[in-house]
Scaffold this active site. Structure first.
Site, PDB file in Angstrom:
ATOM      1  N   GLY A  16       0.786  -1.219   0.000  1.00 46.88           N
ATOM      2  CA  GLY A  16       0.000   0.000   0.000  1.00 46.88           C
ATOM      3  C   GLY A  16       0.819   1.271   0.000  1.00 46.88           C
ATOM      4  O   GLY A  16       1.826   1.402  -0.708  1.00 46.88           O
ATOM      5  N   ASP A  54       6.771  -4.250  14.892  1.00 46.72           N
ATOM      6  CA  ASP A  54       5.384  -4.096  15.303  1.00 46.72           C
ATOM      7  C   ASP A  54       5.359  -2.834  16.157  1.00 46.72           C
ATOM      8  O   ASP A  54       5.948  -2.810  17.244  1.00 46.72           O
ATOM      9  CB  ASP A  54       4.936  -5.316  16.104  1.00 46.72           C
ATOM     10  CG  ASP A  54       3.520  -5.198  16.659  1.00 46.72           C
ATOM     11  OD1 ASP A  54       2.925  -4.105  16.559  1.00 46.72           O
ATOM     12  OD2 ASP A  54       3.008  -6.183  17.210  1.00 46.72           O
ATOM     13  N   VAL A  55       4.720  -1.776  15.672  1.00 48.85           N
ATOM     14  CA  VAL A  55       4.791  -0.493  16.377  1.00 48.85           C
ATOM     15  C   VAL A  55       4.078  -0.530  17.718  1.00 48.85           C
ATOM     16  O   VAL A  55       4.240   0.398  18.522  1.00 48.85           O
ATOM     17  CB  VAL A  55       4.229   0.649  15.504  1.00 48.85           C
ATOM     18  CG1 VAL A  55       5.027   0.793  14.216  1.00 48.85           C
ATOM     19  CG2 VAL A  55       2.741   0.475  15.218  1.00 48.85           C
ATOM     20  N   TYR A 143     -11.634   4.732  13.609  1.00 47.43           N
ATOM     21  CA  TYR A 143     -10.467   5.197  12.874  1.00 47.43           C
ATOM     22  C   TYR A 143     -10.380   6.718  12.931  1.00 47.43           C
ATOM     23  O   TYR A 143      -9.317   7.292  13.178  1.00 47.43           O
ATOM     24  CB  TYR A 143     -10.574   4.719  11.434  1.00 47.43           C
ATOM     25  CG  TYR A 143      -9.537   5.257  10.483  1.00 47.43           C
ATOM     26  CD1 TYR A 143      -8.260   4.728  10.439  1.00 47.43           C
ATOM     27  CD2 TYR A 143      -9.857   6.297   9.602  1.00 47.43           C
ATOM     28  CE1 TYR A 143      -7.314   5.221   9.546  1.00 47.43           C
ATOM     29  CE2 TYR A 143      -8.925   6.787   8.712  1.00 47.43           C
ATOM     30  CZ  TYR A 143      -7.649   6.253   8.685  1.00 47.43           C
ATOM     31  OH  TYR A 143      -6.718   6.743   7.803  1.00 47.43           O
ATOM     32  N   LYS A 147      -7.428   9.126  14.380  1.00 44.73           N
ATOM     33  CA  LYS A 147      -6.706  10.072  13.531  1.00 44.73           C
ATOM     34  C   LYS A 147      -6.820  11.496  14.069  1.00 44.73           C
ATOM     35  O   LYS A 147      -5.898  12.306  13.896  1.00 44.73           O
ATOM     36  CB  LYS A 147      -7.202   9.989  12.090  1.00 44.73           C
ATOM     37  CG  LYS A 147      -6.748   8.727  11.370  1.00 44.73           C
ATOM     38  CD  LYS A 147      -5.214   8.628  11.298  1.00 44.73           C
ATOM     39  CE  LYS A 147      -4.750   7.415  10.518  1.00 44.73           C
ATOM     40  NZ  LYS A 147      -3.280   7.331  10.396  1.00 44.73           N
ATOM     41  N   THR A 178      -5.980   1.807  -1.995  1.00 38.25           N
ATOM     42  CA  THR A 178      -5.194   0.718  -1.421  1.00 38.25           C
ATOM     43  C   THR A 178      -6.140  -0.415  -1.030  1.00 38.25           C
ATOM     44  O   THR A 178      -7.353  -0.330  -1.236  1.00 38.25           O
ATOM     45  CB  THR A 178      -4.423   1.194  -0.172  1.00 38.25           C
ATOM     46  OG1 THR A 178      -5.371   1.582   0.846  1.00 38.25           O
ATOM     47  CG2 THR A 178      -3.516   2.380  -0.493  1.00 38.25           C
TER      48      THR A 178
END
Length: 234
Positions: A16, A54-55, A143, A147, A178
């Site tokens: 993506g 992995d954040v 989401y 954000k 994406t």
């Protein structure tokens, strides 16, 4: 700062938008590109350095920062998006998941790499945000909340890191073509266009960039309350 000669670290770089960030960094002459992904074997782009990341895992973030001490540009691209409203079954759990990746993951990466950027002259951080930072609808409600928080985080980081001469850029975009948006019948930007504008903004010294007309209109309409009733682009 210039992308040519930079050392770039991209999170979520195996597909993506993240993959496009890695591709264009190489095309613009970056000296090195680290490609972070949960499974480094999924990073197949020639010319990059795969990094297991992995954040949401503090140990993985610390290891990545230690392995990439020469970074001058951090692209905080990794994120998750799940469909659904705040009234859906499981919404609280989904919101926590969004925050773990989209907010706390972004913060963890920025904190881990801040000292490396300072040691390398300041450099830059680009945080991938969204028009959903300003407009929240039931389609992607959790989401959007995350954000909005990531936008606030970006603004806070900008002032916290200004003294060490680190440029912090917020990237706002509408729907991008994406995997995430494959099932949506809406207007979509290409990853190539979004990334090109992002890199242009970094090189121009900007601190925020909106990549499409709808997103620019949303930002311009905040004081008029556009977030109260604006429809999604069709």
């Amino acid at each position: 700062m210039k992308i040519e000669g930079a050392v770039v670290f991209v999170t979520g770089a195996n597909r993506g938008l993240g993959l496009e960030f890695a591709k264009q960094a190489l095309a613009r002459g970056a000296r090195k590109v680290y490609a972070g992904a949960r499974d480094p074997a999924s990073v197949t782009l020639p010319g990059v350095v795969p990094v297991k990341l992995d954040v949401t895992d503090p140990a993985a973030v610390a290891a990545a920062a230690e392995a990439a001490r020469d970074v001058t540009l951090l692209i905080n691209n990794a994120g998750i998006a799940r469909y659904g409203s705040l009234m859906d079954e499981g919404a609280p759990e989904a919101l926590r998941d969004h925050f773990e990746t989209n907010v706390f993951g972004m913060l963890a990466m920025s904190r881990a790499f801040a000292s490396k950027l300072a040691a390398n002259g300041g450099g830059a951080i680009l945080n991938v945000l969204s028009v959903a930072s300003w407009l929240n609808r039931p389609l992607l409600a959790g989401y959007g909340v995350s954000k909005s928080a990531a936008w606030g985080l970006t603004n806070g980081l900008r002032h916290s890191l200004r003294e060490q001469h680190t440029q912090v850029v917020g990237l706002h975009a509408g729907f991008i073509d994406t995997d995430l948006t494959s099932g949506l019948d809406v207007a979509k930007a290409t990853p190539a266009d979004v990334v090109s504008q992002a890199y242009d903004a970094i090189e121009a010294g900007a601190e925020e960039v909106s990549t499409d007309e709808f997103t620019r209109q949303a930002k311009a309409g905040l004081s008029a309350g556009i977030y109260l009733d604006a429809p999604l682009p069709r």
